[in-house]
Design a protein around this motif. Structure first.
Motif, PDB file in Angstrom:
ATOM      1  N   TYR A 139       0.826  -1.199   0.000  1.00 52.50           N
ATOM      2  CA  TYR A 139       0.000   0.000   0.000  1.00 52.50           C
ATOM      3  C   TYR A 139       0.866   1.257   0.000  1.00 52.50           C
ATOM      4  O   TYR A 139       2.021   1.238   0.451  1.00 52.50           O
ATOM      5  N   TYR A 185       1.736   4.892   1.402  1.00 52.44           N
ATOM      6  CA  TYR A 185       1.616   5.724   2.602  1.00 52.44           C
ATOM      7  C   TYR A 185       1.988   7.159   2.236  1.00 52.44           C
ATOM      8  O   TYR A 185       2.971   7.397   1.527  1.00 52.44           O
ATOM      9  N   ARG A 193      -3.030   5.890   4.125  1.00 55.71           N
ATOM     10  CA  ARG A 193      -2.682   4.576   3.563  1.00 55.71           C
ATOM     11  C   ARG A 193      -3.751   4.214   2.538  1.00 55.71           C
ATOM     12  O   ARG A 193      -4.930   4.085   2.877  1.00 55.71           O
ATOM     13  N   ASP A 203      -4.686   2.086  -1.441  1.00 52.64           N
ATOM     14  CA  ASP A 203      -4.368   0.996  -2.366  1.00 52.64           C
ATOM     15  C   ASP A 203      -4.451   1.548  -3.790  1.00 52.64           C
ATOM     16  O   ASP A 203      -5.540   1.847  -4.277  1.00 52.64           O
ATOM     17  N   TYR A 232      -8.559   5.287  -6.188  1.00 56.03           N
ATOM     18  CA  TYR A 232      -7.731   4.400  -5.372  1.00 56.03           C
ATOM     19  C   TYR A 232      -8.648   3.649  -4.427  1.00 56.03           C
ATOM     20  O   TYR A 232      -9.804   4.028  -4.219  1.00 56.03           O
ATOM     21  N   PRO A 264      -7.709   0.172   2.018  1.00 58.54           N
ATOM     22  CA  PRO A 264      -7.449  -1.125   2.647  1.00 58.54           C
ATOM     23  C   PRO A 264      -8.495  -1.432   3.717  1.00 58.54           C
ATOM     24  O   PRO A 264      -8.833  -0.563   4.532  1.00 58.54           O
ATOM     25  N   ASN A 301      -7.711  -0.570   7.378  1.00 55.95           N
ATOM     26  CA  ASN A 301      -7.393   0.779   7.850  1.00 55.95           C
ATOM     27  C   ASN A 301      -8.162   1.058   9.134  1.00 55.95           C
ATOM     28  O   ASN A 301      -9.324   0.643   9.270  1.00 55.95           O
ATOM     29  N   GLU A 350      -9.095   6.948   4.751  1.00 54.75           N
ATOM     30  CA  GLU A 350      -7.705   6.888   4.286  1.00 54.75           C
ATOM     31  C   GLU A 350      -6.690   6.983   5.430  1.00 54.75           C
ATOM     32  O   GLU A 350      -5.526   6.615   5.275  1.00 54.75           O
ATOM     33  N   TYR A 378      -4.323   6.482   8.452  1.00 46.48           N
ATOM     34  CA  TYR A 378      -3.641   5.371   9.122  1.00 46.48           C
ATOM     35  C   TYR A 378      -3.200   5.782  10.531  1.00 46.48           C
ATOM     36  O   TYR A 378      -3.234   4.983  11.461  1.00 46.48           O
TER      37      TYR A 378
END
Length: 265
Positions: free
Chosen positions: A43, A45, A73, A75, A85, A88, A91, A102, A104
């Motif tokens: 992924y 960052y 973070r 994908d 995008y 994940p 997250n 988004e 993290y």
């Protein structure tokens, strides 16, 4: 943005192939952060500052509804809704009402360089301080790193903490403005070419021009030693790493002599 490799030259991007994945409005001209790095999980960052000015006037550092003041973070190999995008599934704020999925980690002022340790997978950042303290953080999923309730481990301002948010996580290292005034986050040295640096986090301060090597014990989550590598006069803008784990540092130079590596005495 995503770019495709040029068909004529595999070492050159095709400028006509740009695809913008994410745009973030910046309310002021500073604290943009902006470093990006792929993690061992594949992924992407992204480190974003609090949006700028002084004292975090929009309180973005402790606001999960904005992308500012956070480590993101995403994908880049999938899409999600109208995003270019994916998010994940693990997250930390995916299922938190009002929070940006988004995010993290948060509570960041201005992440001036982020880097993964290729051996341990730990994510290191240097976070630039304001009045008194510069800090080094090892980022954990869902972590709150304190800004703008704290600067380093010290209380900052007079805002009240949101009881719904996590208690701040301490930096693994901090130094005051008698030592330096603008940290440049670095990388963990994994080459054996300079054995005295192997396994240590190399970072710098742009204002003082000093460079240090920080030893860290992952089991305890504590720094165990901080050694000065270069005393002063080296205004490091950033660090890079090659496939062998060799760490390079970069400075601004009118002569074009900008990239250096470390040598044993």
């Amino acid at each position: 943005s995503r770019f495709r490799v040029s068909k004529a030259n595999p070492n050159q991007a095709d400028p006509q192939s740009e695809e913008v994945l994410l745009e973030v409005a910046q309310p002021f001209k500073n604290h943009n952060g902006g470093p990006i790095e792929f993690g061992p999980d594949g992924y992407l960052y992204i480190g974003l500052g609090d949006g700028g000015f002084r004292n975090d006037p929009q309180a973005n550092g402790q606001n999960l509804s904005t992308l500012l003041g956070s480590i993101l973070r995403i994908d880049v190999d999938t899409t999600s809704g109208d995003r270019k995008y994916g998010i994940p599934a693990d997250n930390p704020f995916v299922d938190v009402a009002g929070a940006r999925s988004e995010i993290y980690a948060y509570g960041i002022r201005n992440p001036w360089r982020i880097a993964f340790d290729k051996q341990t997978g730990l994510l290191w950042i240097g976070d630039v301080g304001q009045e008194l303290w510069e800090e080094v953080n090892v980022i954990q999923k869902g972590g709150n790193y304190g800004w703008s309730l704290r600067e380093g481990t010290q209380a900052f301002g007079n805002r009240q903490a949101d009881p719904a948010l996590a208690d701040p996580t301490d930096p693994v290292w901090e130094y005051d403005h008698g030592v330096g005034k603008s940290i440049t986050g670095g990388r963990v040295y994994r080459s054996n070419r300079v054995p005295s640096l192997t396994g240590k986090y190399i970072y710098a301060d742009y204002v003082s021009g000093s460079v240090w090597a920080l030893s860290y014990d992952a089991a305890s989550g504590k720094a165990t030693r901080n050694e000065q590598v270069l005393a002063s006069g080296i205004p490091v803008l950033g660090f890079g790493e090659d496939p062998q784990g060799e760490v390079y540092y970069m400075i601004d130079s009118a002569q074009g002599e900008c990239i250096y590596r470390f040598e044993s005495k």
